[in-house]
Design a protein around this motif. Structure first.
Motif, PDB file in Angstrom:
ATOM      1  N   ALA A 143       0.322  -7.294  -4.350  1.00  0.00           N
ATOM      2  CA  ALA A 143       0.089  -7.770  -2.984  1.00  0.00           C
ATOM      3  C   ALA A 143       0.489  -9.237  -2.832  1.00  0.00           C
ATOM      4  CB  ALA A 143      -1.382  -7.573  -2.606  1.00  0.00           C
ATOM      5  N   THR A 157       2.541   1.665  -3.420  1.00  0.00           N
ATOM      6  CA  THR A 157       1.570   2.066  -4.443  1.00  0.00           C
ATOM      7  C   THR A 157       1.228   3.542  -4.323  1.00  0.00           C
ATOM      8  OG1 THR A 157       0.617  -0.159  -4.471  1.00  0.00           O
ATOM      9  CG2 THR A 157      -0.718   1.608  -5.392  1.00  0.00           C
ATOM     10  N   PHE A 158       0.970   4.014  -3.113  1.00  0.00           N
ATOM     11  CA  PHE A 158       0.639   5.419  -2.927  1.00  0.00           C
ATOM     12  C   PHE A 158       1.809   6.324  -3.315  1.00  0.00           C
ATOM     13  CE2 PHE A 158      -2.966   4.095  -0.177  1.00  0.00           C
ATOM     14  CZ  PHE A 158      -3.941   4.895  -0.758  1.00  0.00           C
ATOM     15  N   ALA A 214      -4.058   1.446  -6.121  1.00  0.00           N
ATOM     16  CA  ALA A 214      -4.007   1.821  -4.707  1.00  0.00           C
ATOM     17  C   ALA A 214      -5.363   1.602  -4.040  1.00  0.00           C
ATOM     18  CB  ALA A 214      -3.583   3.281  -4.573  1.00  0.00           C
ATOM     19  N   LEU A 252      -7.624  -5.618   1.159  1.00  0.00           N
ATOM     20  CA  LEU A 252      -6.886  -5.967   2.379  1.00  0.00           C
ATOM     21  C   LEU A 252      -7.609  -6.981   3.258  1.00  0.00           C
ATOM     22  CD1 LEU A 252      -5.101  -2.746   3.705  1.00  0.00           C
ATOM     23  CD2 LEU A 252      -4.080  -4.923   3.064  1.00  0.00           C
ATOM     24  N   ALA A 277      -3.135  -4.736  -8.460  1.00  0.00           N
ATOM     25  CA  ALA A 277      -3.245  -4.775  -6.999  1.00  0.00           C
ATOM     26  C   ALA A 277      -3.062  -6.198  -6.486  1.00  0.00           C
ATOM     27  CB  ALA A 277      -4.602  -4.222  -6.560  1.00  0.00           C
ATOM     28  N   VAL A 317      -5.884  -2.266  -3.663  1.00  0.00           N
ATOM     29  CA  VAL A 317      -5.032  -2.837  -2.611  1.00  0.00           C
ATOM     30  C   VAL A 317      -5.672  -2.594  -1.250  1.00  0.00           C
ATOM     31  CG1 VAL A 317      -2.834  -2.600  -1.395  1.00  0.00           C
ATOM     32  CG2 VAL A 317      -2.863  -2.754  -3.882  1.00  0.00           C
ATOM     33  N   PHE A 318      -6.219  -1.390  -1.077  1.00  0.00           N
ATOM     34  CA  PHE A 318      -6.879  -1.064   0.188  1.00  0.00           C
ATOM     35  C   PHE A 318      -8.164  -1.876   0.369  1.00  0.00           C
ATOM     36  CE2 PHE A 318      -9.935   1.501   2.638  1.00  0.00           C
ATOM     37  CZ  PHE A 318      -9.234   1.643   3.825  1.00  0.00           C
ATOM     38  N   GLN A 372       0.829  -1.204   0.000  1.00  0.00           N
ATOM     39  CA  GLN A 372       0.000   0.000   0.000  1.00  0.00           C
ATOM     40  C   GLN A 372       0.864   1.255   0.000  1.00  0.00           C
ATOM     41  OE1 GLN A 372      -3.903  -0.072   0.479  1.00  0.00           O
ATOM     42  NE2 GLN A 372      -3.130   1.530  -0.830  1.00  0.00           N
TER      43      GLN A 372
END
Length: 432
Positions: free
Chosen positions: A179, A135-136, A300, A307, A175, A303-304, A132
């Motif tokens: 991950a 990515t950000f 991003a 989670l 993503a 990915v969030f 994360q």
């Protein structure tokens, strides 16, 4: 987002005087050319790829001309302000600048792979948090460059108005790929990571044939078969005690290979976006930073959102996810809380992010000075060097890894396949 260098395709176009980064156009690929080691060039695809990349290739071309090029990657890289080259894409002479640029690219490629593993040492239990953060970081870089290019008139409103559903699909695949790649890399011995990442090339060939109808030359097909054989032999080296992967559950190498498949699928979708975007924009291909920025933005986001599912695969229930993120932040900063095994943070993760960006900039600069072929061969050279370095005792990895005969043979076959894939092919072997 892609973490390692990946496919770089090249074509011969006329370069304008004094080109620079903010006067580049991205174009789609039509046929096959060359490919480097996977992962995707990382984020400046800078595919995969580029690149993946993974890992991340930089799909760029100079402004003048609308001709389409032959290439196997989702984005085509043409030489900019390059030295004069022969018909096979190699420079006629190797000046000091080219040698320095090539050496720097190889060094940064090796550092990128080594720091990728080292960054996951303190964050072994928090790979999704590192994914994360990384990515950000790239979202911030991409959108900053996109804004500057929009202000300069390179990026148009029509480009920004392209359908976002394709970018969402790209972000979703990347993503999952990033991950799952970090989750598996945290559990794998260092030398195995560069080997397994090369499966990106095989997935890309398969998907481009099935989805885009692309055709490949005989040396590229044979190269991919050798890459596949090398990966299988290297993974099979863990079947006996004392072998490189003898203590590793097969789930983790399988997850790394699946990660390459997801990122390869994203690169194929990027190529489709370029082809379809050129039609929608009446022959003017979308700018590369439009594709990378929106793709990374959705990455991003996913990915969030993913989670809870991804963390559950590691035995972390949804109710404990807030505590997991808080602990991950504390471990990343190496400050506060009851920290366990977080030595090396935040230095190692920050070094990885900085080196990854520097690697992609260096790779782009090498393409500008020479050709994508030279950049591809430089990235390929980094694969065996990375395997060797990751087998040595390193800070925070003091025990090193013993490379058995099967693993070395598999690595050699893989590198041979990468070189064969990248070899220039005679014109009469081109398949249109």
């Amino acid at each position: 987002m892609e973490l390692f260098s990946t496919s770089l395709s090249f074509c011969r176009v006329q370069s304008p005087p004094n080109p620079n980064l903010f006067h580049l156009r991205a174009i789609p690929a039509r046929n096959t050319s060359i490919v480097t080691s996977s992962v995707k060039l990382s984020h400046l695809r800078p595919t995969s790829s580029v690149a993946r990349v993974n890992g991340i290739g930089l799909g760029i071309r100079t402004l003048p001309g609308r001709e389409w090029c032959n290439g196997s990657k989702s984005m085509v890289v043409s030489g900019l302000a390059r030295a004069s080259k022969r018909e096979d894409g190699l420079p006629e002479s190797l000046g000091g600048g080219i040698l320095v640029g090539s050496s720097l690219t190889v060094m940064l490629a090796v550092m990128n792979r080594v720091l990728y593993k080292l960054a996951l040492v303190p964050l072994k239990n928090y790979p999704f948090f590192l994914a994360q953060i990384t990515t950000f970081g790239y979202v911030a870089v991409y959108f900053t460059v996109l804004y500057l290019r929009y202000r300069s008139g390179i990026v148009t409103r029509e480009m920004l108005a392209l359908p976002k559903s394709r970018f969402a699909a790209i972000g979703f695949l990347e993503a999952i790929g990033v991950a799952s790649g970090m989750a598996s890399a945290a559990m794998l011995p260092g030398p195995a990571i560069p080997i397994l990442n090369q499966s990106f090339l095989v997935w890309q060939l398969v998907f481009s044939v099935l989805i885009l109808g692309r055709k490949y030359s005989s040396n590229q097909i044979l190269g991919c078969l050798l890459v596949t054989a090398g990966v299988i032999i290297a993974v099979a080296s863990g079947s006996g005690s004392g072998q490189v992967m003898s203590q590793v559950d097969l789930l983790w190498p399988a997850l790394m290979i699946a990660s390459a498949a997801f990122q390869s699928g994203a690169s194929i979708l990027k190529e489709f976006v370029f082809i379809d975007g050129a039609v929608r924009l009446k022959g003017k291909p979308p700018d590369i930073f439009v594709v990378n920025s929106f793709g990374s933005g959705f990455q991003a986001l996913f990915v969030f959102l993913l989670l809870p599912i991804l963390s559950n695969l590691r035995g972390i229930p949804f109710s404990e996810l807030p505590a997991y993120l808080k602990s991950g932040a504390a471990c990343f900063l190496n400050f506060g809380g009851n920290l366990v095994d977080c030595q090396g943070a935040p230095l190692l993760p920050l070094l990885f992010i900085a080196t990854n960006m520097a690697f992609n900039i260096s790779l782009l600069n090498l393409v500008k000075m020479t050709s994508a072929l030279v950049a591809s061969l430089a990235a390929t050279l980094a694969v065996p060097i990375s395997i060797y370095v990751l087998s040595l005792p390193l800070p925070y990895l003091p025990h090193g890894t013993s490379l058995n005969t099967s693993f070395i043979i598999g690595s050699a076959i893989l590198v041979l396949g990468l070189i064969l894939y990248n070899l220039p092919k005679p014109k009469d072997e081109l398949k249109i």
